[in-house]
Structure formats: C-alpha cells, structure tokens
Design a protein around this motif. Structure first.
Motif, PDB file in Angstrom:
ATOM      1  N   ASP A 122      26.557  47.130  17.991  1.00 29.93           N
ATOM      2  CA  ASP A 122      25.167  47.016  17.542  1.00 29.93           C
ATOM      3  C   ASP A 122      24.912  45.634  16.938  1.00 29.93           C
ATOM      4  O   ASP A 122      25.088  44.644  17.619  1.00 29.93           O
ATOM      5  CB  ASP A 122      24.826  48.146  16.561  1.00 29.93           C
ATOM      6  N   ASN A 123      24.545  45.573  15.670  1.00 36.73           N
ATOM      7  CA  ASN A 123      24.192  44.290  15.053  1.00 36.73           C
ATOM      8  C   ASN A 123      25.350  43.660  14.271  1.00 36.73           C
ATOM      9  O   ASN A 123      25.122  42.807  13.408  1.00 36.73           O
ATOM     10  CB  ASN A 123      22.988  44.464  14.126  1.00 36.73           C
ATOM     11  N   TYR A 124      26.559  44.070  14.578  1.00 36.84           N
ATOM     12  CA  TYR A 124      27.707  43.544  13.845  1.00 36.84           C
ATOM     13  C   TYR A 124      28.800  43.042  14.783  1.00 36.84           C
ATOM     14  O   TYR A 124      29.075  43.644  15.840  1.00 36.84           O
ATOM     15  CB  TYR A 124      28.282  44.612  12.904  1.00 36.84           C
ATOM     16  N   ILE A 144      33.661  40.681   8.928  1.00 35.30           N
ATOM     17  CA  ILE A 144      32.481  41.323   9.521  1.00 35.30           C
ATOM     18  C   ILE A 144      31.278  40.394   9.388  1.00 35.30           C
ATOM     19  O   ILE A 144      30.969  39.903   8.298  1.00 35.30           O
ATOM     20  CB  ILE A 144      32.182  42.671   8.828  1.00 35.30           C
ATOM     21  N   PHE A 145      30.603  40.184  10.537  1.00 32.02           N
ATOM     22  CA  PHE A 145      29.414  39.332  10.570  1.00 32.02           C
ATOM     23  C   PHE A 145      28.198  40.149  10.974  1.00 32.02           C
ATOM     24  O   PHE A 145      28.255  40.955  11.912  1.00 32.02           O
ATOM     25  CB  PHE A 145      29.595  38.197  11.585  1.00 32.02           C
ATOM     26  N   ASN A 146      27.088  39.931  10.277  1.00 30.01           N
ATOM     27  CA  ASN A 146      25.808  40.506  10.676  1.00 30.01           C
ATOM     28  C   ASN A 146      25.190  39.559  11.705  1.00 30.01           C
ATOM     29  O   ASN A 146      24.954  38.389  11.413  1.00 30.01           O
ATOM     30  CB  ASN A 146      24.896  40.643   9.456  1.00 30.01           C
ATOM     31  N   ILE A 147      24.944  40.062  12.927  1.00 27.06           N
ATOM     32  CA  ILE A 147      24.401  39.219  13.994  1.00 27.06           C
ATOM     33  C   ILE A 147      23.020  39.710  14.435  1.00 27.06           C
ATOM     34  O   ILE A 147      22.640  39.551  15.602  1.00 27.06           O
ATOM     35  CB  ILE A 147      25.358  39.135  15.201  1.00 27.06           C
ATOM     36  N   GLN A 148      22.281  40.311  13.505  1.00 26.06           N
ATOM     37  CA  GLN A 148      20.932  40.744  13.844  1.00 26.06           C
ATOM     38  C   GLN A 148      20.107  39.563  14.327  1.00 26.06           C
ATOM     39  O   GLN A 148      19.346  39.667  15.287  1.00 26.06           O
ATOM     40  CB  GLN A 148      20.272  41.411  12.635  1.00 26.06           C
ATOM     41  N   ASN A 149      20.266  38.427  13.657  1.00 30.09           N
ATOM     42  CA  ASN A 149      19.729  37.163  14.168  1.00 30.09           C
ATOM     43  C   ASN A 149      20.858  36.528  14.955  1.00 30.09           C
ATOM     44  O   ASN A 149      21.776  35.926  14.386  1.00 30.09           O
ATOM     45  CB  ASN A 149      19.289  36.259  13.014  1.00 30.09           C
ATOM     46  N   LEU A 150      20.800  36.654  16.264  1.00 28.21           N
ATOM     47  CA  LEU A 150      21.937  36.305  17.107  1.00 28.21           C
ATOM     48  C   LEU A 150      22.378  34.855  16.969  1.00 28.21           C
ATOM     49  O   LEU A 150      23.567  34.542  17.054  1.00 28.21           O
ATOM     50  CB  LEU A 150      21.605  36.605  18.576  1.00 28.21           C
ATOM     51  N   SER A 151      21.448  33.969  16.768  1.00 27.44           N
ATOM     52  CA  SER A 151      21.785  32.551  16.705  1.00 27.44           C
ATOM     53  C   SER A 151      22.239  32.109  15.320  1.00 27.44           C
ATOM     54  O   SER A 151      22.696  30.983  15.141  1.00 27.44           O
ATOM     55  CB  SER A 151      20.588  31.697  17.133  1.00 27.44           C
TER      56      SER A 151
END
Length: 413
Positions: A211-213, A224-231
């Motif tokens: 999902d967003n991680y 662990i990285f939050n990649i909700q904002n992909l860039s």
C-alpha cells in the motif's frame, strides 16, 4: 670449554624462545576498506546506455520491464515487451545498490546509507527525484571472502562510504575465537485516480511495498518509509527486526523475514510499526522464504559461508502465526530462491537447475520435474510467465500442464 657450552646454551635458548614466540603469531588475511567521500559517492549516480553486467544480483518485474541488479553497481533496465526478444535499454548507475521496488512509475533503491528515488514514467528519460541521506545501516559490506579479519583503522564512516577492499597478509598475534570484525562505527544511521501498479521481486528481496509503505530490512533492522507522496518518501520508523536478516516476503497482513537462523513473522495491521508475532528457529543457513496460505516454504543452503552442512527445503505450518511449526523437510543440493504459483513450487537449486514440486498436499510435497544443465538463483512467478535468473542469464518460461516451457534465454553479458 665452559664458555663454549655456555654459548651453545644461549643459542639453544634463543632458538627455543623464538619458536615459542612464533607459536603465538600467525599470518592473517586482512581486509582494509577503500573509501570515497559521501559527496563524490552521491554525485556518481547517472543514467547510461546499456552495458555488460559485472556481477548478477536480484531481479524485479514491473509492467513490461525487467530490472536486474548489478551487485553494488546499479540496475540494468530490460524492455520485455516481447518476451521472446528482451532488450537492454538503460543502466542506472547506483553505487552501493542491492535492492529496488517500484510503484506507479517511481523506483526506490538503496545506495549504501541512502534511499534514492527515480521517476521512470519515461524510461528513455529516467530522472533522480529524491535522496534520503543516512537512513540505512549498510547491511552488506561485500567483505572479500578470503579475508580473515577487517581493519577499519581510523576510517571516517560519517563522511565516507566503503566502495571496495584491499586484502594484505599480516603477521598478527593469535586471538582465541578470532573472526571478522564487521562492527561498524556509530553514526552510520540517522535517524491518483488511475489504478495503482506495484512491481514484483523475487524471494531474495529485502524491499517490499505494501500500500502506502515501503518496508526494507538490513542485517538486524527494519526501516519503514511512508510513500503516500511517491516522489517524496518520509522515513517513518526504524526498529529492531531480528538478527542476520537476509530476505523479506509479504503475504496478506504479515511480513516474513528470512534470517540465517530462522524466520520472523511481523504483523503490519499498524503499517508504520510492524509488530513482532513469532519466530521459527532452525540451524544456521542461508534462508529465503515464500508463503502461500497456511504454509511457508523456505530453503536452507549449506556449505560456504552459510553455516550448516545440509541443504534442504522446509515446509512450515503457519496456520497459527504465534507458533509456526516444521511440517516436513526435503533434501536439496545447493538451493537459493523459490516461488509459488498455484499448486506448483519452483525451487532454484543452484548448479543443479530448476526443480518443480507439486504442493497440492503441502505435507507431502512431491518433486515432479527437474530442468538441469542450467544455473538457477531466483524466480518470479508472474501471472502469465515465470522469470528466472541464474549465472549471467535471464530465463523466461510459459506455464504448461505439469511444468514450464522455455520462451527465451537472454545473456546479460
């Protein structure tokens, strides 16, 4: 005459003393790190034309592309629009790279201590868009196998990166239970409406996107990285993950970490803070793992630097995640990665080739076919085809009744 005997006695005592002294010393192969400043290291990322691979690493599939890592050097991009004739189109030079993951045209890669992000929406114009500095402890220093000791000396690893090794022979005093000192100095770690598409790695992967991680594992840590904002990923958490972690596999709401001495299970119901559930312990050995339903399948490779003598396939009952249990075990020759598709279990048995097992009855897995005369390292069972890498070759197979048929083999050199 007495003086003569006295002199001979002194000579004897001197020789005996030297012999005794020499017994306390030995010749040791010592690895000394070669360093590059972090500034120069970070400026060395480039996108180039295709090149021959130097040391084949891991594979990753995304849309019509296959990515093959060149250990510690970067990633080869292969256009697989026509699986019969794959074609190398780019090389992404990423020093210190081992793993990647891709989601919605953004490629995430480790570069020693850093996480780098590339926009690959136009594969002919790949762009580096973000770098998160000093988010990883380096988990594989690629210490030469012949080295018996490591001398970091006064290496400044706050401002430099290890990019290679020089091995010399030194006369050193014997130390009981001496082994390679790989402890690193403190300070390496500082703490749309369209359908989403995430790529797929093999069983040797240390990166997983859920999902967003983005979850990544090193030797003993999970980052662990939050990649909700992909860039623009955000480092959200770093936590202890176990010890000697080598691989990570995602299934449903759990992460399964393969280590040299077992398998760790983590619940990701709270995605930013995975919770330890249990572990399954075995003797020491190199250990990738895949999961299907209530069973985990893992290979243990013996010999070399992997610890144990035996090489086996183990089937672990994980129906109760809190108490995983060994269900069955099968001997292998020299296993590496593995993968699952339907009732078929694909096992890469090194120089013994690709082995297919029927796992319809998980407690009685049956070897059904061997594709020998090839070297196999890892597989990715896609929806319509099987990707396999071994030696310097990339293989693609189509699924047929009872096995697979070769579509193409592609030399990476």
């Amino acid at each position: 005459m007495k003086f003569k005997y006295f002199f001979l006695s002194l000579v004897f005592i001197g020789i005996w003393s030297c012999d005794k002294k020499d017994l306390n010393f030995e010749l040791v192969q010592v690895a000394v790190p070669e360093l590059m400043t972090k500034v120069d290291f970070r400026n060395s990322v480039t996108i180039t034309v295709p090149k021959e691979i130097e040391e084949t690493g891991k594979i990753y599939a995304y849309k019509n592309y296959i990515f093959v890592s060149d250990v510690n050097k970067g990633v080869h991009v292969i256009d697989n629009s026509n699986p019969k004739f794959p074609k190398a189109i780019k090389f992404i030079k990423i020093p210190g790279n081992e793993d990647i993951s891709v989601k919605d045209d953004f490629l995430y890669a480790d570069s020693a201590t850093d996480l780098v992000v590339f926009d690959i929406s136009d594969v002919n114009s790949i762009v580096l868009v973000e770098r998160l500095k000093d988010v990883f402890n380096i988990y594989d220093y690629n210490i030469p196998i012949e080295a018996q000791a490591v001398d970091y000396g006064k290496a400044d690893l706050q401002n430099n990166i290890i990019v290679g090794w020089t091995v010399t022979t030194e006369r050193r005093k014997k130390i009981d239970n001496r082994f390679i000192d790989v402890a690193i100095q403190d300070g390496a770690l500082n703490t749309s409406t369209a359908e989403s598409v995430t790529g797929q790695g093999g069983s040797l992967a240390r990166f997983q996107i859920v999902d967003n991680y983005l979850y990544t594992v090193g030797n003993y840590q999970m980052t662990i990285f939050n990649i909700q904002n992909l860039s623009a990923p955000i480092l959200e958490n770093t936590q202890n993950a176990g010890w000697n972690i080598e691989t990570m596999f995602h299934a449903e709401d759990y992460l399964y970490l393969g280590s040299t001495n077992g398998m760790y299970i983590y619940d990701i119901a709270n995605p930013s803070s995975p919770e330890y559930v249990s572990e399954f312990t075995h003797w020491e050995g190199c250990d990738p793992v895949v999961v299907d339903g209530d069973y985990a399948y893992l290979t243990l490779r013996g010999g070399n630097d992997c610890g144990q003598l035996e090489s086996v396939l183990e089937v672990i009952d994980i129906s109760d995640k809190t108490t995983p249990k060994l269900a069955s075990r099968y001997e292998l020759e020299n296993p590496y990665g593995l993968g699952v598709k339907g009732n078929m279990l694909f096992v890469c048995d090194g120089t013994s080739g690709l082995k297919l097992f029927d796992k319809e009855e998980p407690l009685q897995v049956k070897l059904t076919k061997i594709y020998d005369n090839i070297q196999s390292k890892d597989v990715i069972p896609l929806e319509n085809s099987l990707l396999m890498i071994g030696g310097d070759d990339l293989y693609q197979y189509e699924y047929v009744e009872g096995g697979v048929d070769l579509i193409s083999s592609y030399s990476l050199r």
